[in-house]
Design a protein around this motif. Structure first.
Motif, PDB file in Angstrom:
ATOM      1  N   VAL A 101       0.917  -1.310  -0.004  1.00 53.83           N
ATOM      2  CA  VAL A 101      -0.087   0.013   0.047  1.00 53.83           C
ATOM      3  C   VAL A 101       0.871   1.222  -0.071  1.00 53.83           C
ATOM      4  O   VAL A 101       2.102   1.179   0.831  1.00 53.83           O
ATOM      5  CB  VAL A 101      -0.782   0.037   1.228  1.00 53.83           C
ATOM      6  CG1 VAL A 101      -1.959   1.183   1.266  1.00 53.83           C
ATOM      7  CG2 VAL A 101      -1.668  -1.208   1.327  1.00 53.83           C
ATOM      8  N   GLU A 147       2.595   4.844   0.748  1.00 51.08           N
ATOM      9  CA  GLU A 147       2.500   5.852   1.965  1.00 51.08           C
ATOM     10  C   GLU A 147       1.317   6.635   1.975  1.00 51.08           C
ATOM     11  O   GLU A 147       1.043   7.218   0.930  1.00 51.08           O
ATOM     12  CB  GLU A 147       3.816   6.440   2.257  1.00 51.08           C
ATOM     13  CG  GLU A 147       3.911   7.942   2.781  1.00 51.08           C
ATOM     14  CD  GLU A 147       3.853   7.890   4.082  1.00 51.08           C
ATOM     15  OE1 GLU A 147       3.094   6.590   4.651  1.00 51.08           O
ATOM     16  OE2 GLU A 147       4.081   8.923   5.023  1.00 51.08           O
ATOM     17  N   ASN A 148       0.537   6.842   3.175  1.00 49.82           N
ATOM     18  CA  ASN A 148      -0.664   7.491   2.961  1.00 49.82           C
ATOM     19  C   ASN A 148      -1.845   7.142   2.407  1.00 49.82           C
ATOM     20  O   ASN A 148      -2.771   7.788   1.948  1.00 49.82           O
ATOM     21  CB  ASN A 148      -0.429   9.034   2.903  1.00 49.82           C
ATOM     22  CG  ASN A 148      -1.048   9.965   3.597  1.00 49.82           C
ATOM     23  OD1 ASN A 148      -1.756   9.588   4.619  1.00 49.82           O
ATOM     24  ND2 ASN A 148      -1.018  11.331   3.199  1.00 49.82           N
ATOM     25  N   GLY A 149      -1.807   5.690   2.060  1.00 49.84           N
ATOM     26  CA  GLY A 149      -2.945   5.206   0.917  1.00 49.84           C
ATOM     27  C   GLY A 149      -4.126   4.934   1.863  1.00 49.84           C
ATOM     28  O   GLY A 149      -4.178   4.820   3.161  1.00 49.84           O
ATOM     29  N   VAL A 170       2.747  -0.933   4.357  1.00 49.21           N
ATOM     30  CA  VAL A 170       3.168   0.335   4.182  1.00 49.21           C
ATOM     31  C   VAL A 170       4.405   0.598   4.427  1.00 49.21           C
ATOM     32  O   VAL A 170       4.694   0.429   5.640  1.00 49.21           O
ATOM     33  CB  VAL A 170       2.087   1.299   4.859  1.00 49.21           C
ATOM     34  CG1 VAL A 170       2.063   2.701   3.890  1.00 49.21           C
ATOM     35  CG2 VAL A 170       0.570   0.840   4.846  1.00 49.21           C
ATOM     36  N   SER A 173      -7.567   6.424  10.864  1.00 44.93           N
ATOM     37  CA  SER A 173      -6.485   6.642  10.250  1.00 44.93           C
ATOM     38  C   SER A 173      -5.409   6.492  11.273  1.00 44.93           C
ATOM     39  O   SER A 173      -5.750   6.688  12.423  1.00 44.93           O
ATOM     40  CB  SER A 173      -6.400   8.061   9.647  1.00 44.93           C
ATOM     41  OG  SER A 173      -6.503   9.169  10.612  1.00 44.93           O
ATOM     42  N   VAL A 195      -1.641   5.588   7.422  1.00 45.73           N
ATOM     43  CA  VAL A 195      -2.366   4.750   6.244  1.00 45.73           C
ATOM     44  C   VAL A 195      -3.655   4.899   6.970  1.00 45.73           C
ATOM     45  O   VAL A 195      -3.942   5.247   8.067  1.00 45.73           O
ATOM     46  CB  VAL A 195      -2.266   3.369   6.185  1.00 45.73           C
ATOM     47  CG1 VAL A 195      -2.174   2.728   7.740  1.00 45.73           C
ATOM     48  CG2 VAL A 195      -2.857   2.698   5.230  1.00 45.73           C
TER      49      VAL A 195
END
Ligand code: 0L1
Ligand code: MG
Length: 268
Positions: free
Chosen positions: A95, A97-99, A172, A251, A264
């Protein structure tokens, strides 16, 4: 050469591999495999995991690395086991980063913060050491693992978890890659935040006293599977803290001393 001492027949390994694959793909909880096969041992678990990896490779998934699991006392106590394990990682589990991860594709997802290693040299068991791992490390980065046990109500044992690829689901990587020279991975602190609240914290030493020990353990188990760890592998060394359940709307940020942070979030 594979040196597993298995009790299951080839037919049973294939049958259990199909059962685990179905549970993973359909996000369906199943009963632990030892209910039907009480004599199943850890090596049988790895035989099923090997069959699952072969099946995924046939389907075009790419092996990108491996994960060590159940490597901290917190995780072992949380899960009621006393031996670490390993699982494989593929490109389909990655996934960005920040997905955003879709929870409807998973059974009961939980997150862990981990130190991940990127290797620059081949590593091989049976007597791989933490020193060899550090000498073969290009850099380390912070990571979040999203684990997803496919067993009903987390009722499982080590054999079943290993067959289920160590509950691997997504991962991630992010933050700041750092050379290991000059870093003490034992004392690096990590804080796990969910929806802005700190929910877990710990330090690298929680992972087998040093995260590189977990990678060495992984390489030595790979030897039993007839595998080596090639240069360019991504290896997650195991959760520093207990795993935290997530649901749609959550989150998560894992903040690491010296290594930056990785995040994530989750949707339906
Ligand atoms: O990554 C890991 O520590 C593996 C955990 C396996 C058991 C679980 O689902 O918590
Ligand atoms: Mg983990």
């Amino acid at each position: 050469m594979i040196s597993l001492e298995t009790t299951l027949s080839r037919e049973d390994v294939v049958r259990l591999c199909e059962r685990v694959e179905g549970a993973q793909k359909e996000a369906r909880a199943i009963t632990k495999l030892t209910e039907e096969y009480p004599a199943m041992n850890m090596d049988d678990g790895y035989a099923v995991q090997n069959a699952l990896r072969a099946r995924f490779m046939e389907q075009g998934h790419k092996l990108v690395g491996w994960k060590a699991g159940l490597t901290s006392k917190a995780k072992m106590q949380q899960m009621g086991v006393d031996v670490p394990s390993i699982g494989f990682l593929t490109d389909k589990m990655a996934v960005p980063e920040n997905g955003v991860v879709s929870v409807s594709e998973l059974v009961h997802p939980r997150v862990e913060c981990e130190i991940a290693f990127m290797t620059s040299k081949d590593l091989q068991g049976p007597n791989c050491t933490a020193e060899q791992v550090l000498a073969a490390t290009a850099y380390v980065i912070p990571a979040i693992e999203i684990i997803d046990s496919r067993f009903q109500k987390f009722s499982f044992d080590l054999q079943s978890v290993i067959a289920d690829n160590g509950s691997s689901a997504r991962f991630v990587g992010g933050g700041r890659p750092r050379y290991v020279e000059g870093l003490d991975l034992r004392t690096i602190g990590a804080v796990l935040e969910k929806n802005g609240e700190i929910v877990e914290m710990g330090a690298g030493a929680a992972v087998m006293n040093h995260p590189a020990e977990a990678v060495a353990m992984l390489v030595n188990i790979l030897h039993k599977l007839g595998e080596t760890l090639p240069a360019g592998s991504f290896v997650m060394s195991g959760g520093i803290t207990a795993a935290v359940a997530v649901e749609p709307g959550d989150s998560v940020v894992a903040r690491f001393q010296h290594l930056g942070s990785v995040s994530v979030s989750f949707k339906e």
